[in-house]
Design a protein around this motif. Structure first.
Motif, PDB file in Angstrom:
ATOM      1  N   PHE A 408      40.245   0.359  22.295  1.00  0.00           N
ATOM      2  CA  PHE A 408      39.845   1.544  21.534  1.00  0.00           C
ATOM      3  C   PHE A 408      39.910   1.240  20.039  1.00  0.00           C
ATOM      4  O   PHE A 408      40.790   0.508  19.583  1.00  0.00           O
ATOM      5  CB  PHE A 408      40.778   2.726  21.833  1.00  0.00           C
ATOM      6  N   ASN A 409      38.986   1.822  19.286  1.00  0.00           N
ATOM      7  CA  ASN A 409      39.044   1.738  17.815  1.00  0.00           C
ATOM      8  C   ASN A 409      39.027   3.119  17.178  1.00  0.00           C
ATOM      9  O   ASN A 409      38.857   3.254  15.976  1.00  0.00           O
ATOM     10  CB  ASN A 409      37.916   0.862  17.259  1.00  0.00           C
ATOM     11  N   ASP A 410      39.202   4.154  18.024  1.00  0.00           N
ATOM     12  CA  ASP A 410      39.248   5.537  17.555  1.00  0.00           C
ATOM     13  C   ASP A 410      40.522   6.184  18.100  1.00  0.00           C
ATOM     14  O   ASP A 410      40.746   6.211  19.318  1.00  0.00           O
ATOM     15  CB  ASP A 410      38.021   6.307  18.024  1.00  0.00           C
ATOM     16  N   ALA A 411      41.374   6.709  17.209  1.00  0.00           N
ATOM     17  CA  ALA A 411      42.680   7.230  17.614  1.00  0.00           C
ATOM     18  C   ALA A 411      42.566   8.428  18.547  1.00  0.00           C
ATOM     19  O   ALA A 411      43.337   8.558  19.500  1.00  0.00           O
ATOM     20  CB  ALA A 411      43.502   7.605  16.379  1.00  0.00           C
ATOM     21  N   LEU A 412      41.610   9.308  18.294  1.00  0.00           N
ATOM     22  CA  LEU A 412      41.463  10.492  19.142  1.00  0.00           C
ATOM     23  C   LEU A 412      40.993  10.122  20.542  1.00  0.00           C
ATOM     24  O   LEU A 412      41.421  10.725  21.537  1.00  0.00           O
ATOM     25  CB  LEU A 412      40.488  11.489  18.494  1.00  0.00           C
ATOM     26  N   GLN A 413      40.116   9.128  20.638  1.00  0.00           N
ATOM     27  CA  GLN A 413      39.685   8.661  21.956  1.00  0.00           C
ATOM     28  C   GLN A 413      40.860   8.029  22.710  1.00  0.00           C
ATOM     29  O   GLN A 413      41.006   8.218  23.923  1.00  0.00           O
ATOM     30  CB  GLN A 413      38.544   7.652  21.812  1.00  0.00           C
ATOM     31  N   LEU A 414      41.700   7.297  21.984  1.00  0.00           N
ATOM     32  CA  LEU A 414      42.890   6.715  22.608  1.00  0.00           C
ATOM     33  C   LEU A 414      43.808   7.823  23.124  1.00  0.00           C
ATOM     34  O   LEU A 414      44.296   7.758  24.259  1.00  0.00           O
ATOM     35  CB  LEU A 414      43.639   5.848  21.593  1.00  0.00           C
ATOM     36  N   LYS A 415      44.033   8.849  22.310  1.00  0.00           N
ATOM     37  CA  LYS A 415      44.902   9.954  22.717  1.00  0.00           C
ATOM     38  C   LYS A 415      44.347  10.644  23.957  1.00  0.00           C
ATOM     39  O   LYS A 415      45.092  10.934  24.904  1.00  0.00           O
ATOM     40  CB  LYS A 415      45.056  10.955  21.573  1.00  0.00           C
ATOM     41  N   THR A 416      43.051  10.907  23.971  1.00  0.00           N
ATOM     42  CA  THR A 416      42.421  11.561  25.127  1.00  0.00           C
ATOM     43  C   THR A 416      42.613  10.729  26.388  1.00  0.00           C
ATOM     44  O   THR A 416      42.928  11.252  27.467  1.00  0.00           O
ATOM     45  CB  THR A 416      40.921  11.789  24.870  1.00  0.00           C
ATOM     46  N   TYR A 417      42.436   9.425  26.251  1.00  0.00           N
ATOM     47  CA  TYR A 417      42.596   8.533  27.405  1.00  0.00           C
ATOM     48  C   TYR A 417      44.029   8.600  27.939  1.00  0.00           C
ATOM     49  O   TYR A 417      44.248   8.723  29.155  1.00  0.00           O
ATOM     50  CB  TYR A 417      42.248   7.102  26.996  1.00  0.00           C
ATOM     51  N   LEU A 418      45.013   8.539  27.034  1.00  0.00           N
ATOM     52  CA  LEU A 418      46.417   8.564  27.456  1.00  0.00           C
ATOM     53  C   LEU A 418      46.782   9.904  28.095  1.00  0.00           C
ATOM     54  O   LEU A 418      47.530   9.964  29.078  1.00  0.00           O
ATOM     55  CB  LEU A 418      47.338   8.292  26.270  1.00  0.00           C
ATOM     56  N   MET A 419      46.232  10.991  27.553  1.00  0.00           N
ATOM     57  CA  MET A 419      46.547  12.321  28.072  1.00  0.00           C
ATOM     58  C   MET A 419      46.037  12.521  29.491  1.00  0.00           C
ATOM     59  O   MET A 419      46.514  13.403  30.216  1.00  0.00           O
ATOM     60  CB  MET A 419      45.957  13.392  27.152  1.00  0.00           C
ATOM     61  N   ASN A 420      45.072  11.720  29.898  1.00  0.00           N
ATOM     62  CA  ASN A 420      44.486  11.864  31.230  1.00  0.00           C
ATOM     63  C   ASN A 420      45.084  10.905  32.263  1.00  0.00           C
ATOM     64  O   ASN A 420      44.618  10.857  33.399  1.00  0.00           O
ATOM     65  CB  ASN A 420      42.966  11.683  31.166  1.00  0.00           C
ATOM     66  N   LEU A 441      53.197  10.324  17.387  1.00  0.00           N
ATOM     67  CA  LEU A 441      53.608   9.716  18.646  1.00  0.00           C
ATOM     68  C   LEU A 441      54.685  10.536  19.358  1.00  0.00           C
ATOM     69  O   LEU A 441      54.723  10.567  20.591  1.00  0.00           O
ATOM     70  CB  LEU A 441      54.109   8.290  18.398  1.00  0.00           C
ATOM     71  N   VAL A 442      55.546  11.195  18.605  1.00  0.00           N
ATOM     72  CA  VAL A 442      56.583  12.029  19.222  1.00  0.00           C
ATOM     73  C   VAL A 442      55.938  13.204  19.948  1.00  0.00           C
ATOM     74  O   VAL A 442      56.279  13.517  21.101  1.00  0.00           O
ATOM     75  CB  VAL A 442      57.587  12.526  18.165  1.00  0.00           C
ATOM     76  N   LYS A 443      54.970  13.845  19.296  1.00  0.00           N
ATOM     77  CA  LYS A 443      54.256  14.957  19.925  1.00  0.00           C
ATOM     78  C   LYS A 443      53.469  14.480  21.135  1.00  0.00           C
ATOM     79  O   LYS A 443      53.460  15.129  22.185  1.00  0.00           O
ATOM     80  CB  LYS A 443      53.315  15.592  18.902  1.00  0.00           C
ATOM     81  N   LEU A 444      52.822  13.336  21.011  1.00  0.00           N
ATOM     82  CA  LEU A 444      52.065  12.766  22.123  1.00  0.00           C
ATOM     83  C   LEU A 444      52.987  12.517  23.319  1.00  0.00           C
ATOM     84  O   LEU A 444      52.637  12.841  24.459  1.00  0.00           O
ATOM     85  CB  LEU A 444      51.405  11.458  21.681  1.00  0.00           C
ATOM     86  N   ALA A 445      54.169  11.957  23.056  1.00  0.00           N
ATOM     87  CA  ALA A 445      55.112  11.640  24.137  1.00  0.00           C
ATOM     88  C   ALA A 445      55.507  12.904  24.897  1.00  0.00           C
ATOM     89  O   ALA A 445      55.659  12.887  26.121  1.00  0.00           O
ATOM     90  CB  ALA A 445      56.344  10.962  23.556  1.00  0.00           C
ATOM     91  N   ARG A 446      55.658  14.005  24.179  1.00  0.00           N
ATOM     92  CA  ARG A 446      56.061  15.255  24.813  1.00  0.00           C
ATOM     93  C   ARG A 446      54.929  15.887  25.624  1.00  0.00           C
ATOM     94  O   ARG A 446      55.170  16.620  26.578  1.00  0.00           O
ATOM     95  CB  ARG A 446      56.535  16.255  23.754  1.00  0.00           C
ATOM     96  N   GLU A 447      53.694  15.615  25.213  1.00  0.00           N
ATOM     97  CA  GLU A 447      52.551  16.289  25.828  1.00  0.00           C
ATOM     98  C   GLU A 447      51.978  15.539  27.027  1.00  0.00           C
ATOM     99  O   GLU A 447      51.145  16.076  27.750  1.00  0.00           O
ATOM    100  CB  GLU A 447      51.432  16.462  24.784  1.00  0.00           C
ATOM    101  N   LEU A 448      52.412  14.309  27.251  1.00  0.00           N
ATOM    102  CA  LEU A 448      51.809  13.517  28.311  1.00  0.00           C
ATOM    103  C   LEU A 448      51.944  14.183  29.671  1.00  0.00           C
ATOM    104  O   LEU A 448      52.948  14.807  30.000  1.00  0.00           O
ATOM    105  CB  LEU A 448      52.459  12.121  28.369  1.00  0.00           C
ATOM    106  N   ASN A 449      50.896  13.988  30.496  1.00  0.00           N
ATOM    107  CA  ASN A 449      50.877  14.562  31.828  1.00  0.00           C
ATOM    108  C   ASN A 449      51.809  13.772  32.740  1.00  0.00           C
ATOM    109  O   ASN A 449      51.574  12.617  33.037  1.00  0.00           O
ATOM    110  CB  ASN A 449      49.438  14.504  32.373  1.00  0.00           C
ATOM    111  N   THR A 450      52.907  14.402  33.139  1.00  0.00           N
ATOM    112  CA  THR A 450      53.841  13.761  34.065  1.00  0.00           C
ATOM    113  C   THR A 450      53.942  14.558  35.355  1.00  0.00           C
ATOM    114  O   THR A 450      54.843  14.419  36.118  1.00  0.00           O
ATOM    115  CB  THR A 450      55.241  13.624  33.423  1.00  0.00           C
TER     116      THR A 450
END
Length: 450
Positions: A408-420, A441-450
């Motif tokens: 990935f070279n786009d941060a939002l695309q990376l975030k979307t991929y990780l969230m899924n 990254l802290v917010k991302l870690a909390r939001e991940l689908n587990t």
């Protein structure tokens, strides 16, 4: 003493400025831009320049010394005025030596693990209420600044970087400290913009060994074949003390030192190797093996080194400073070995000059093989900023020798991929010396689908 800092906003520079201010020196400084947290820290001590930019009038004949940071250029107007006045101009490592030449100097060098080894030593000495000075490359819990230089402390612990000292001093920083006790954690090619061949890079460590004071001690990782060969060939008049991974076991995701069964907060072979180095240094400083173990059990790790961002159920999210090939491989292996039953999603941001060099990129071959899913991110703006031709997906997959690798070279695309991704029974490892395009990254870690 009247001291002026040219490029005071740098990480080490602003911390040294604060340390000298606390020592009672009259400190001034300048810079063309100062970012956080340097800006707030300097302001807290009244050291933040009133105006940004360079002004030759800052350089007065009554200055005792000028300290030059790497951020300044050789044609800096303040530097030129200092030369014109014949003032003494130091790089910050030179000035650290100047302030500590009557102390016992412990210098931690190596391509990886420097900050962690230094942090472990500081933690143990602090635990036992020893008096010491220090210079470390990260902000540590329990320490107000990254530099402390006093008149009283009998010893200083220095993280010794192999990068250049200043724009007018092309020597590696760790050559300037003249260690009494030195550590080399390992050798893995880095800084190719300064050392274009591996042979030139290795030579810097050979020179470092020769800067150790006569009858000093060299503590080194004997399991590193390149380093082991270098040390065995060296005729420097020093005592050589090798170390390796200590005996340990992993039970339910916790690492224990054997035979005492001391539980640790850190894990991974690379951290255990760092612990061995720190223990040998502390023994030289009068800490008993039992005293070291008692202290190290509460060590939580250096900032950004396998830093736990989130732990929920059977999912951990870690942030790590790993960026070079050797660090990347070691960090992935550490997390995978610690949690063998969990999958591992490993994501690295390539950010440094070396990692964005197309030839050096080949050094990353097979470094992510232990990850169940490998992801590489490069901020497309980084290529523009560094004026480098961008990589494509095939370039990265070929260099890493991994056709399943996601790029990935786009941060939002990376975030979307990780969230899924379903992170059930899966750990996430985020590695970078950059900032992932500004992702929280802290917010991302909390939001991940587990």
């Amino acid at each position: 003493m009247r001291i002026h800092f040219i490029a005071i906003g740098g990480s080490a520079m602003h911390n040294l400025a604060i340390a000298l201010h606390k020592k009672g020196f009259q400190v001034s400084g300048s810079d063309d831009v100062i970012f956080e947290p340097s800006s707030s820290r300097l302001a807290r001590y009244g050291l933040l320049p009133e105006k940004m930019g360079w002004n030759p009038d800052n350089i007065r004949p009554d200055l005792d010394a000028v300290i030059l940071g790497m951020h300044a250029f050789t044609d800096n107007p303040e530097l030129l005025r200092a030369k014109e006045l014949g003032l003494k101009i130091y790089s910050y490592p030179e000035y650290i030596y100047e302030q500590t030449k009557d102390k016992l100097r412990v210098v931690i060098g190596g391509s990886h693990g420097k900050t962690t080894i230094t942090s472990m030593i500081l933690h143990v000495l602090n635990y036992h209420k020893k008096d010491f000075d220090y210079l470390v490359g990260a902000q540590l819990e329990g320490f107000d600044t990254m530099v402390k230089v006093t008149a009283e402390a009998p010893v200083i612990i220095i993280e010794g970087d192999e990068y250049l000292a200043s724009p007018i001093d092309r020597r590696p920083k760790f050559h300037l400290y003249k260690a009494n006790i030195a550590v080399i954690s390992g050798i893995a090619w880095d800084h190719i913009n300064v050392f274009p061949t591996f042979e030139e890079y290795i030579q810097q460590f050979d020179l470092f060994i020769n800067t150790i004071e006569p009858a000093g001690k060299l503590i080194y990782c004997q399991t590193d074949p390149v380093l082991n060969n270098l040390v065995n060939k060296s005729i420097a008049p020093v005592e050589k003390i090798g170390y390796s991974i200590p005996e340990h076991e992993i039970v339910h995701g916790i690492t224990y030192l054997l035979p005492e069964h001391t539980a640790l907060n850190v894990f991974g072979d690379h951290n255990l190797m760092n612990l061995s180095a720190a223990k040998l240094v502390c023994l030289q400083l009068g800490i008993t093996p039992e005293g070291f173990d008692a202290a190290i059990s509460s060590f939580k790790g250096a900032a950004k080194r396998l830093e736990l961002l989130s732990s929920r159920g059977n999912t951990n999210v870690y942030k790590d400073f790993a960026h070079s090939p050797s660090k990347l491989k070691a960090t992935i292996e550490a997390v995978k070995s610690q949690f063998e039953s969990r999958k591992l999603v490993a994501c690295i941001e390539l950010h440094t000059f070396s990692s964005l060099n197309k030839n050096f990129l080949l050094q990353y071959e097979n470094t992510m093989d232990m990850a169940d899913e490998a992801i590489v991110y490069i901020d497309e703006k980084t290529f523009e900023h560094k004026k480098i031709e961008p990589f494509n997906n095939l370039d990265v997959q070929t260099a890493f020798n991994n056709r399943k690798l996601q790029f990935f070279n786009d941060a939002l695309q990376l975030k979307t991929y990780l969230m899924n991704i379903n992170f059930n029974n899966t750990n996430l490892l985020l590695m970078s010396s950059g900032n992932f395009g500004g992702l929280d990254l802290v917010k991302l870690a909390r939001e991940l689908n587990t």
